[in-house]
Design an enzyme around this catalytic site. Structure first.
Site, PDB file in Angstrom:
ATOM      1  N   HIS A 274     -12.024   8.003 -11.428  1.00 34.20           N
ATOM      2  CA  HIS A 274     -12.228   7.172 -12.627  1.00 34.20           C
ATOM      3  C   HIS A 274     -13.337   7.754 -13.495  1.00 34.20           C
ATOM      4  CE1 HIS A 274     -10.271   3.422 -10.646  1.00 34.20           C
ATOM      5  NE2 HIS A 274      -9.406   4.051 -11.419  1.00 34.20           N
TER       6      HIS A 274
ATOM      7  N   GLU B 167      -1.017  10.301  -5.043  1.00 30.66           N
ATOM      8  CA  GLU B 167      -1.132   9.029  -4.312  1.00 30.66           C
ATOM      9  C   GLU B 167      -0.436   9.138  -2.950  1.00 30.66           C
ATOM     10  OE1 GLU B 167      -3.056   6.651  -5.428  1.00 30.66           O
ATOM     11  OE2 GLU B 167      -3.180   6.990  -7.590  1.00 30.66           O
TER      12      GLU B 167
ATOM     13  N   LYS C 162       1.300   1.444   2.300  1.00 30.61           N
ATOM     14  CA  LYS C 162       0.653   0.520   1.354  1.00 30.61           C
ATOM     15  C   LYS C 162       0.962  -0.932   1.724  1.00 30.61           C
ATOM     16  CE  LYS C 162      -0.428  -0.835  -3.291  1.00 30.61           C
ATOM     17  NZ  LYS C 162      -0.443  -0.607  -4.722  1.00 30.61           N
TER      18      LYS C 162
ATOM     19  N   HIS D  39      -3.800   9.950 -14.484  1.00 33.89           N
ATOM     20  CA  HIS D  39      -4.589   9.243 -13.469  1.00 33.89           C
ATOM     21  C   HIS D  39      -4.504   9.965 -12.108  1.00 33.89           C
ATOM     22  CE1 HIS D  39      -6.247   5.963 -11.147  1.00 33.89           C
ATOM     23  NE2 HIS D  39      -5.143   5.913 -10.427  1.00 33.89           N
TER      24      HIS D  39
ATOM     25  N   LYS E 199      -0.043  -6.306  -7.640  1.00 27.91           N
ATOM     26  CA  LYS E 199      -1.025  -6.335  -8.741  1.00 27.91           C
ATOM     27  C   LYS E 199      -0.260  -6.206 -10.054  1.00 27.91           C
ATOM     28  CE  LYS E 199      -5.213  -4.497  -6.595  1.00 27.91           C
ATOM     29  NZ  LYS E 199      -6.194  -3.384  -6.578  1.00 27.91           N
TER      30      LYS E 199
ATOM     31  N   ASN F  25      -8.486   2.904  -2.751  1.00 33.34           N
ATOM     32  CA  ASN F  25      -9.255   3.542  -3.831  1.00 33.34           C
ATOM     33  C   ASN F  25      -9.837   4.885  -3.428  1.00 33.34           C
ATOM     34  OD1 ASN F  25      -9.059   1.674  -5.993  1.00 33.34           O
ATOM     35  ND2 ASN F  25     -10.259   0.259  -4.756  1.00 33.34           N
TER      36      ASN F  25
ATOM     37  N   HIS G  72     -10.699   7.474  -5.988  1.00 37.11           N
ATOM     38  CA  HIS G  72     -10.652   6.829  -7.299  1.00 37.11           C
ATOM     39  C   HIS G  72     -12.039   6.675  -7.934  1.00 37.11           C
ATOM     40  CE1 HIS G  72      -6.562   6.150  -6.136  1.00 37.11           C
ATOM     41  NE2 HIS G  72      -6.273   5.425  -7.200  1.00 37.11           N
TER      42      HIS G  72
ATOM     43  N   GLU H 160      -7.589  -7.926  -1.868  1.00 33.52           N
ATOM     44  CA  GLU H 160      -8.628  -6.894  -1.878  1.00 33.52           C
ATOM     45  C   GLU H 160     -10.013  -7.468  -1.563  1.00 33.52           C
ATOM     46  OE1 GLU H 160      -7.960  -3.892  -4.873  1.00 33.52           O
ATOM     47  OE2 GLU H 160     -10.015  -3.175  -4.679  1.00 33.52           O
TER      48      GLU H 160
ATOM     49  N   ARG I  47      -8.056  -3.492   1.574  1.00 30.32           N
ATOM     50  CA  ARG I  47      -7.286  -2.921   0.457  1.00 30.32           C
ATOM     51  C   ARG I  47      -8.123  -1.929  -0.361  1.00 30.32           C
ATOM     52  NH1 ARG I  47      -2.744  -5.974  -3.305  1.00 30.32           N
ATOM     53  NH2 ARG I  47      -2.253  -4.141  -4.557  1.00 30.32           N
TER      54      ARG I  47
ATOM     55  N   ARG J 142       4.670 -20.684 -16.018  1.00 29.85           N
ATOM     56  CA  ARG J 142       3.831 -20.688 -14.802  1.00 29.85           C
ATOM     57  C   ARG J 142       4.463 -19.923 -13.636  1.00 29.85           C
ATOM     58  NH1 ARG J 142       3.079 -25.902 -16.692  1.00 29.85           N
ATOM     59  NH2 ARG J 142       1.084 -26.086 -17.763  1.00 29.85           N
TER      60      ARG J 142
HETATM   61  P1  NAD Z   1       4.063   5.219 -17.118  1.00 28.60           P
HETATM   62  O1  NAD Z   1       4.632   3.913 -16.778  1.00 28.60           O
HETATM   63  O2  NAD Z   1       3.326   5.349 -18.416  1.00 28.60           O
HETATM   64  O3  NAD Z   1       5.220   6.325 -17.060  1.00 28.60           O
HETATM   65  C1  NAD Z   1       4.905   7.652 -17.398  1.00 28.60           C
HETATM   66  C2  NAD Z   1       5.893   8.202 -18.441  1.00 28.60           C
HETATM   67  O4  NAD Z   1       7.121   8.497 -17.790  1.00 28.60           O
HETATM   68  C3  NAD Z   1       6.220   7.220 -19.550  1.00 28.60           C
HETATM   69  O5  NAD Z   1       6.340   7.913 -20.767  1.00 28.60           O
HETATM   70  C4  NAD Z   1       7.590   6.677 -19.127  1.00 28.60           C
HETATM   71  O6  NAD Z   1       8.357   6.203 -20.210  1.00 28.60           O
HETATM   72  C5  NAD Z   1       8.208   7.901 -18.514  1.00 28.60           C
HETATM   73  N1  NAD Z   1       9.239   7.681 -17.522  1.00 28.60           N
HETATM   74  C6  NAD Z   1       9.343   6.681 -16.625  1.00 28.60           C
HETATM   75  N2  NAD Z   1      10.340   6.916 -15.781  1.00 28.60           N
HETATM   76  C7  NAD Z   1      10.919   8.084 -16.167  1.00 28.60           C
HETATM   77  C8  NAD Z   1      11.981   8.858 -15.662  1.00 28.60           C
HETATM   78  N3  NAD Z   1      12.623   8.518 -14.549  1.00 28.60           N
HETATM   79  N4  NAD Z   1      12.299  10.005 -16.309  1.00 28.60           N
HETATM   80  C9  NAD Z   1      11.601  10.405 -17.410  1.00 28.60           C
HETATM   81  N5  NAD Z   1      10.555   9.733 -17.909  1.00 28.60           N
HETATM   82  C10 NAD Z   1      10.220   8.576 -17.278  1.00 28.60           C
HETATM   83  O7  NAD Z   1       3.032   5.735 -16.002  1.00 28.60           O
HETATM   84  P2  NAD Z   1       2.974   5.532 -14.419  1.00 28.60           P
HETATM   85  O8  NAD Z   1       2.183   6.675 -13.937  1.00 28.60           O
HETATM   86  O9  NAD Z   1       4.282   5.242 -13.815  1.00 28.60           O
HETATM   87  O10 NAD Z   1       2.110   4.194 -14.259  1.00 28.60           O
HETATM   88  C11 NAD Z   1       0.788   4.122 -14.715  1.00 28.60           C
HETATM   89  C12 NAD Z   1       0.391   2.669 -14.810  1.00 28.60           C
HETATM   90  O11 NAD Z   1       0.498   2.064 -13.529  1.00 28.60           O
HETATM   91  C13 NAD Z   1      -1.020   2.440 -15.304  1.00 28.60           C
HETATM   92  O12 NAD Z   1      -1.012   1.433 -16.279  1.00 28.60           O
HETATM   93  C14 NAD Z   1      -1.755   1.941 -14.066  1.00 28.60           C
HETATM   94  O13 NAD Z   1      -2.812   1.058 -14.373  1.00 28.60           O
HETATM   95  C15 NAD Z   1      -0.649   1.258 -13.325  1.00 28.60           C
HETATM   96  N6  NAD Z   1      -0.854   1.152 -11.872  1.00 28.60           N
HETATM   97  C16 NAD Z   1      -0.685  -0.062 -11.313  1.00 28.60           C
HETATM   98  C17 NAD Z   1      -0.845  -0.209  -9.956  1.00 28.60           C
HETATM   99  C18 NAD Z   1      -0.589  -1.534  -9.314  1.00 28.60           C
HETATM  100  O14 NAD Z   1      -0.874  -1.687  -8.124  1.00 28.60           O
HETATM  101  N7  NAD Z   1      -0.054  -2.496 -10.032  1.00 28.60           N
HETATM  102  C19 NAD Z   1      -1.161   0.893  -9.148  1.00 28.60           C
HETATM  103  C20 NAD Z   1      -1.313   2.130  -9.759  1.00 28.60           C
HETATM  104  C21 NAD Z   1      -1.163   2.250 -11.130  1.00 28.60           C
HETATM  105  N1  GLY Z   2      -3.469   0.823  -6.518  1.00 31.28           N
HETATM  106  C1  GLY Z   2      -4.445   0.115  -5.753  1.00 31.28           C
HETATM  107  C2  GLY Z   2      -3.973  -1.182  -5.225  1.00 31.28           C
HETATM  108  O1  GLY Z   2      -2.827  -1.544  -5.389  1.00 31.28           O
HETATM  109  O2  GLY Z   2      -4.739  -1.878  -4.623  1.00 31.28           O
END
Ligand code: NAD
Ligand code: GLY
Length: 332
Positions: free
Chosen positions: A221, A154, A196, A234, A112, A214, A217, A206, A210, A90
């Protein structure tokens, strides 16, 4: 609250090979005990099955409420680990060590967490704040250039929606950022996180403000959906979406054509795509109709008011607006 001494570092093989040992050693030197949990690399593994493998390790190794999780990697690892932390027993403390630009400026801030479901992205999750976020911009040196550019989309977004001075600073600093100069990277990440965090402090769940995060987006999307996941990162789709949103804002008299052009030019300078792929208008309208901001069937868009401010607008006639917008933009 002091971070637990008993930790599990969740990462993937790519990041483990680059930074796993350095992180393990520095945690050990500071008196932490470290269990490594390695999950496969890729968005397709951000799911309940991978989550279960994390729980398995924690349970087998007798992790308890006095333990903590550390996410070492990009947004996929951060979202997955955060949700594991939110739900294991939990809720146990967690920290983020984001290693992609996107995760440093976006996903590690705001709480998130979650995983994908076969029927849609991020459908299962929780708001759960990390106790600590540790960002080292030096990790960006090993990031593939396309991933770096996707994160910059971003960063540009924050300037457009909230901070005109930051946008102007990005225009002045684009060469340094492209060269991965440390001072520029630190400033870009710091100001993005501040913007942010300021928005999330006002509206964590949100309910209102918040939603402005987007910006770009809704159309972005739609691009991802229509092109099939994988063709565009993305951030690349969001870059196209921001140009579309800025053009729509200019159509509606919310920003000047020169301001929409400045947004496009900065994205181009960061090697981001800015022209919508050539899908039929009807397909774009249908895909945007599934946006989370749709209320009672009406499309709502975040639109920039010049540069540095924005608004959430209900679009009375999306077909008319997007006909004009897409006519003003060349297509791929
Ligand atoms: P990712 O985590 O897939 O990383 C991209 C690639 O880079 C992967 O292959 C990873 O292994 C590699 N990598 C990571 N760090 C590295 C480094 N320093 N050097 C070399 N390679 C490296 O992609 P991302 O763009 O970081 O994240 C995308 C995800 O984030 C999605 O799932 C999306 O839904 C999520 N997201 C979440 C939020 C949130 O608020 N929680 C906001 C935006 C996106
Ligand atoms: N990436 C959008 C949010 O965190 O609300």
């Amino acid at each position: 609250m002091r971070f637990p001494r008993r930790t599990a570092v969740v990462t993937n093989p790519t990041v483990q090979a680059l930074y796993g040992e350095a992180v393990r050693q520095s945690l050990a030197a500071a008196g932490f005990s470290v269990t490594l949990v390695i999950v496969p690399d890729g968005e397709e593994y951000k799911n309940l099955a991978t989550l279960e493998t994390i729980y398995d390790t924690l349970i087998r190794q007798n992790f308890d409420r006095t333990s903590g999780l550390i996410a070492l990697g990009g947004g996929v690892i951060g979202d997955l680990t955060g949700f594991a932390a939110a739900t294991f027993l939990r809720g146990i403390p967690f920290a983020q060590v984001p290693t992609t630009l996107l995760s440093q400026v976006d996903s590690s801030v705001g709480g998130k967490t979650g995983v994908n479901h076969p029927l849609g992205k991020n459908l299962i999750g929780a708001f759960y704040q990390p106790l600590h976020v540790h960002i080292d911009v030096q990790t960006l040196r090993t990031l593939p250039p396309r991933e770096f550019a996707a994160g910059l989309a971003e960063v540009v977004k924050y300037g457009v929606i909230r901070d005109r001075d930051f946008f102007a600073w990005l225009e002045r600093s684009k060469e340094g950022l492209r060269r991965l100069e440390e001072a520029e990277l630190v400033e870009a990440v710091k100001r993005s996180c501040q913007i942010k965090a300021n928005i999330v402090e006002i509206d964590e769940r949100e309910n209102s403000l918040r939603a402005i995060l987007n910006f770009g987006h809704t159309f972005g999307h739609a691009v991802e959906t229509l092109a099939g996941y994988g063709r565009f990162r993305h951030g690349e789709a969001v870059a196209i979406g921001m140009v579309v949103a800025a053009t729509a804002a200019s159509e509606l008299g919310l920003c000047r054509a020169e301001e929409a052009a400045a947004i496009r030019d900065l994205l181009v300078a960061f090697d981001l795509p800015v022209t919508p792929p050539d899908f039929p208008l009807a397909a774009y309208l249908q895909a945007m109709g599934r946006d989370k901001k749709v209320r009672e069937g009406a499309l709502r868009l975040v639109l920039n008011c010049g540069i540095g401010d924005c608004t959430l607008r209900t679009i009375a006639d999306p077909e008319q607006l997007f006909t004009s917008v897409l006519a003003r933009l060349p297509s791929l």
